[in-house]
Motif scaffolding. Structure first.
Motif, mmCIF file in Angstrom:
data_model
loop_
_atom_site.group_PDB
_atom_site.id
_atom_site.type_symbol
_atom_site.label_atom_id
_atom_site.label_comp_id
_atom_site.label_asym_id
_atom_site.label_seq_id
_atom_site.Cartn_x
_atom_site.Cartn_y
_atom_site.Cartn_z
ATOM 1 N N ASP A 1 -41.363 67.834 17.050
ATOM 2 C CA ASP A 1 -39.936 68.021 16.813
ATOM 3 C C ASP A 1 -39.157 67.488 18.010
ATOM 4 O O ASP A 1 -39.109 68.109 19.075
ATOM 5 C CB ASP A 1 -39.651 69.508 16.599
ATOM 6 C CG ASP A 1 -38.238 69.772 16.128
ATOM 7 O OD1 ASP A 1 -37.457 68.822 15.984
ATOM 8 O OD2 ASP A 1 -37.926 70.963 15.898
ATOM 9 N N PHE B 1 -35.951 67.139 18.452
ATOM 10 C CA PHE B 1 -34.740 67.882 18.791
ATOM 11 C C PHE B 1 -35.039 68.922 19.864
ATOM 12 O O PHE B 1 -34.404 68.958 20.916
ATOM 13 C CB PHE B 1 -34.150 68.537 17.537
ATOM 14 C CG PHE B 1 -32.960 69.411 17.829
ATOM 15 C CD1 PHE B 1 -31.741 68.842 18.137
ATOM 16 C CD2 PHE B 1 -33.085 70.788 17.794
ATOM 17 C CE1 PHE B 1 -30.641 69.647 18.416
ATOM 18 C CE2 PHE B 1 -31.987 71.601 18.061
ATOM 19 C CZ PHE B 1 -30.764 71.019 18.375
ATOM 20 N N TRP B 2 -36.032 69.785 19.608
ATOM 21 C CA TRP B 2 -36.370 70.817 20.582
ATOM 22 C C TRP B 2 -37.040 70.230 21.815
ATOM 23 O O TRP B 2 -36.859 70.741 22.925
ATOM 24 C CB TRP B 2 -37.261 71.891 19.953
ATOM 25 C CG TRP B 2 -36.460 72.819 19.120
ATOM 26 C CD1 TRP B 2 -36.407 72.870 17.770
ATOM 27 C CD2 TRP B 2 -35.537 73.801 19.609
ATOM 28 N NE1 TRP B 2 -35.517 73.831 17.370
ATOM 29 C CE2 TRP B 2 -34.964 74.431 18.469
ATOM 30 C CE3 TRP B 2 -35.143 74.215 20.865
ATOM 31 C CZ2 TRP B 2 -34.023 75.441 18.587
ATOM 32 C CZ3 TRP B 2 -34.198 75.229 20.965
ATOM 33 C CH2 TRP B 2 -33.651 75.830 19.847
#
Length: 82
Positions: A37, A39-40
């Motif tokens: 992921d 984004f994180w």
């Protein structure tokens, strides 16, 4: 962003700063390698860079002198010590 005196005194021990940075590095690795992921991973990466910059590069050095040392009194003697 400057640290307040309470923040500096809390983060003064190296094991606290090291523990948090290791935790963030492991979390970043988890996000990059396992979950994928981005984004994180980018959020944790920015926090890790900010943390390393403020708490290892710009962190105030440990003073050996107390913050408010009491002035020492000197007495004037006409006699020389023997």
């Amino acid at each position: 962003m400057a640290l307040k005196e309470n923040d500096v005194s809390f983060f003064r021990p190296m094991w606290i700063r090291g523990g948090i940075s290791v935790f963030l590095a492991i979390w970043l690795g988890w996000e990059l390698l396992y979950t994928g992921d981005m984004f994180w991973a980018s959020i944790v990466g920015v926090v890790l860079v900010y943390f390393v910059w403020n708490f290892f590069v710009k962190f105030p050095k440990n003073d050996a002198s107390p913050p408010e040392a009491a002035p020492t009194e000197t007495t004037q003697n006409d006699e020389e010590p023997r």
